[in-house]
Design a protein around this motif. Sequence first.
Motif, PDB file in Angstrom:
ATOM      1  N   ASN A  36       0.739  -1.503   0.078  1.00 23.98           N
ATOM      2  CA  ASN A  36      -0.015   0.058  -0.199  1.00 23.98           C
ATOM      3  C   ASN A  36       0.766   1.319   0.044  1.00 23.98           C
ATOM      4  O   ASN A  36       0.630   2.303  -0.697  1.00 23.98           O
ATOM      5  N   ALA A  37       1.971   1.063   0.745  1.00 25.98           N
ATOM      6  CA  ALA A  37       2.754   2.296   0.736  1.00 25.98           C
ATOM      7  C   ALA A  37       3.523   2.694  -0.494  1.00 25.98           C
ATOM      8  O   ALA A  37       3.731   3.785  -0.997  1.00 25.98           O
ATOM      9  N   LYS A  38       3.694   1.554  -1.258  1.00 25.68           N
ATOM     10  CA  LYS A  38       4.364   1.462  -2.722  1.00 25.68           C
ATOM     11  C   LYS A  38       3.558   2.295  -3.408  1.00 25.68           C
ATOM     12  O   LYS A  38       4.057   3.179  -4.380  1.00 25.68           O
ATOM     13  N   ALA A  39       2.285   1.990  -3.277  1.00 30.16           N
ATOM     14  CA  ALA A  39       1.055   2.699  -4.262  1.00 30.16           C
ATOM     15  C   ALA A  39       0.768   3.962  -4.059  1.00 30.16           C
ATOM     16  O   ALA A  39      -0.083   4.583  -4.695  1.00 30.16           O
TER      17      ALA A  39
ATOM     18  N   TRP B  92      -6.006  -5.760  -0.351  1.00 33.80           N
ATOM     19  CA  TRP B  92      -7.239  -5.720  -1.155  1.00 33.80           C
ATOM     20  C   TRP B  92      -8.021  -4.477  -0.690  1.00 33.80           C
ATOM     21  O   TRP B  92      -8.676  -3.775  -1.709  1.00 33.80           O
ATOM     22  N   ALA B  93      -8.251  -4.162   0.686  1.00 30.06           N
ATOM     23  CA  ALA B  93      -8.764  -2.838   1.054  1.00 30.06           C
ATOM     24  C   ALA B  93      -8.023  -1.903   0.224  1.00 30.06           C
ATOM     25  O   ALA B  93      -8.810  -0.960  -0.082  1.00 30.06           O
ATOM     26  N   GLY B  94      -6.767  -1.572   0.518  1.00 31.39           N
ATOM     27  CA  GLY B  94      -6.149  -0.407  -0.348  1.00 31.39           C
ATOM     28  C   GLY B  94      -6.362  -0.303  -1.597  1.00 31.39           C
ATOM     29  O   GLY B  94      -6.509   0.856  -2.023  1.00 31.39           O
ATOM     30  N   GLU B  95      -6.502  -1.551  -2.358  1.00 25.68           N
ATOM     31  CA  GLU B  95      -6.862  -1.577  -3.716  1.00 25.68           C
ATOM     32  C   GLU B  95      -8.177  -0.935  -4.174  1.00 25.68           C
ATOM     33  O   GLU B  95      -8.265  -0.280  -4.871  1.00 25.68           O
ATOM     34  N   LEU B  96      -9.049  -1.308  -3.072  1.00 27.44           N
ATOM     35  CA  LEU B  96     -10.489  -0.722  -3.466  1.00 27.44           C
ATOM     36  C   LEU B  96     -10.557   0.567  -3.225  1.00 27.44           C
ATOM     37  O   LEU B  96     -11.315   1.407  -3.802  1.00 27.44           O
ATOM     38  N   TYR B  97      -9.884   0.743  -2.197  1.00 22.75           N
ATOM     39  CA  TYR B  97      -9.725   2.541  -1.716  1.00 22.75           C
ATOM     40  C   TYR B  97      -9.047   3.148  -3.027  1.00 22.75           C
ATOM     41  O   TYR B  97      -9.586   4.425  -3.292  1.00 22.75           O
TER      42      TYR B  97
END
Length: 900
Positions: free
Chosen positions: A822-825, A885-890
């Motif tokens: 998540n930090a990478k993205a 996956w929560a980070g991807e949805l966010y």
Amino acid sequence: MSKHHRYSGLNDAQVAESRRVNGMNILTPPEKEPVWKKFLEKFSDPLIIILMVAGVLSVAISIYEYAVLNEGFKVFFEPIGIFLAIILATGLGFYFEQKADREFAILNQVNDDVPVQVIRNGLTIEIPKRDVVTGDIVLLNTGEEIPADGQLLEAVSLNVDESTLTGEPVAHKTTNPDDFDPDATFASDHVMRGTKIMEGHGVMKVLAVGDNTENGKVFVAAQIDDSVKTPLNEQLEGLGRLISIVSYAFAVLIVAGRTVMYFTNPAIEFEWVHFLAYFLQTIMIAVTLVVVSVPEGLPMAVTLSLAYSMRRMLKTNNLVRKMHACETMGATTVICTDKTGTLTQNQMQVSDTCFYGLEGQKLGASLLAHTIAEGIAVNSTAQLDLSSKDHPVALGNPTEGALLLWLHSQGIDYLKLKESVVLVDELPFTTERKYMATMIDNECGKRVVYVKGAPEIVAALCSVFPEGVTRSSIDSSLMGYQNQAMRTLGFACAEIPSGNNVDLKDMSSLGDALHFLGIVAIADPVRPDVPQAVDEVLAAGINVKIVTGDTPATAREIGRQIGLWNENDTDRNIITGTEFAGLSDDELRERVGDLKIIARARPMDKKRLVEALQSNNEVVAVTGDGTNDAPALKAAHVGLSMGDGTSVAKEASDITIVDNSFTSIGRAVMWGRSLYRNIQRFILFQMTVNVAASFIVLAGAFMGMQSPLTVTQMLWVNLIMDTFAAMALATLPPSESVMHEAPRSRTAFIINRPMGWMIVSVGLMFFFFLFGLMWYFQHTALDSLTDMWRATFIVENKGFSSYELSMFFTIFVFLQFWNLFNAKAFATGRSALHFKGCSEFVMIAGFILAGQIAIVELGREFFNVVPLNFTDWLIIIGGTSVVLWAGELYRLFGCKRKNA
């Protein structure tokens, strides 16, 4: 040189006295800072200081646990880890800067032993340049470097290249007051140390030597380190203050809360001995929280990011000498650039020709073409260095050299033409005449006079013009060229009938024979890549300001060609060096934002411009290749010297643009902004973990819960959070998207609002989940995660089994593992699973994954773990991946909302 003057010069006694009073003709070298001092400076970083305090406190806790609580030597692993982080962060930074210093060789140094001709005791002698003193009479000849500042006593067709001081490649020098240039940077009868005689000769009296010369003043000014704080330093200091305040607030809360609990607990009977033991334990918990809250990996992350960028930027032709310059380029709001050699090619070239009868044609075999080629070849004082046939180099007067280069490009051998004629007479160029003439006998046996000079002067001498050509049409052509800041030359020739006597000093002796041939326009062309590069940095919200020794008209035209100057600009956007010097500091600060061009600038004008911009809170980068640029390069937040610039400029700079390209400056900005983003990503990652860990310590302090992580386990967690995460995020490639953003404010906090929200929200979610998991494990007996919903609840606190500790340790690590993605993205607008150009990140992530499995399966007693069954591995890895996956949805829905 005129024979009407005889000079005696100084005698030996006068030389000795002058040297005693005014010093030797050498530049005082900068005092080198000791290596040990450079290393100790690395410990002045605010986060390193906080880390050292945390290390000392950690040592105190470990000593207490070892001596009083009789725990093993492993209690010292935590302080050892902290001090290793300090040594790695400071050592890496020191190593890479020292390595860059070794790689950064000064390409040219002043040679103090070059022989100089002087007149002393009535005799002409040669002495080393270092021995020239104030008052010496020095003989000057073509091709020589002027050894000191002086006033001309004689000057014959003297042209000097002052580009290293003023940016002006040709400055005409004379002793005739009527021919003085009132707009010249330095007086027309003065010559300066370090400049070069392009043609002509003269005699000068030395007025200043060594550090007192203009060159010396610039060199000394370039050694002054203004110690300008970089934006990153200021923002990390702000982060350090926040961490200190929050951690101390938590510590005070623990001490106060546990003290109140002690006195309000009816089951405890107060005893001083018992209370002191309880209070000491409370202090230890508070100190532990302070240590946990400090992101010890941040200095290492910053250093690794800077070092990685430092190496990679060299591939984009940016040789970084000062590590901080990598990131500071990303914060730049203004670039102050010189013109010659940076925006332009620093090579005069024929831009257009208007030879009547040959318009738009190459020089062919016609009589007219031969006449033009012969006239250019023989009526010239320049030469070509043809040792490299692909890249001939002009020697001598740059303007005349440009004509010979043009002939060469037409496939014409100027030497062959020169050698085929017999030179009869020459009339050298002077500013009084504004033209030169050469009389030759050509191979056809005809006597011809060729004239070259200012077009309006040459045209006035002519009696014959091509059909349809008038003085007004010539003036119209000249106006068009001058509006484009080009230098123009007019050409004429006359065939002399046999028996006629011609005096070149009296052009009327040619009668009506002089024919006007045409005009050539010469310019120092803009580098092909510069307009696009300037447009890129302007689009990135960075202002560009040109500082040059050229005329306002030339500077304005260059500004137009590169896209900086537009039709809406007025006289408020351009200023001359004289006008600039007349502004007070307050007036300058008020106007400096509007300025786009400073013409006829003196060496110290650029430095004053930089300081005025800095006082307006701008982050300033300066480009330059000359000695005159050195003070500004040193004073700026980032100094960018050119690869073929002077050694003084390179020594004063932080980055050297190896290919002299303005495009490389844009690449440096992109790297700097991307690097800052990578540092933010690491802060986002580590502060999230620290928030969760701090709340766990805080909650455990009030509830008396056992810590589920051992010291050796925390050592591995710190290794993941610090070294591996720093390496993974530091190696993320730069993104061109950062060039579409405005420069960040240097007063902005490094943790922006989206980061702050994510740190607190995700950190608290991790805390509640981990705290709930701790509580659940302490009140159930589990042999596998598959038994969670069937486990029997136990009222009393039973503690942790070895298997539960292993599961908790693994779950804790994998929460951080997925959060690393998540930090990478963060702030990319892309999926965390976009891995193009991220091979190092993938490799490090794979190492963390394999490392965690190996430690749990093989670590046993050292890590206080037992092997987990295969099903639990799948549940833990799959279950904790919800973080990703929560980070991807966010990110998915966040981008849709942004684009809606």
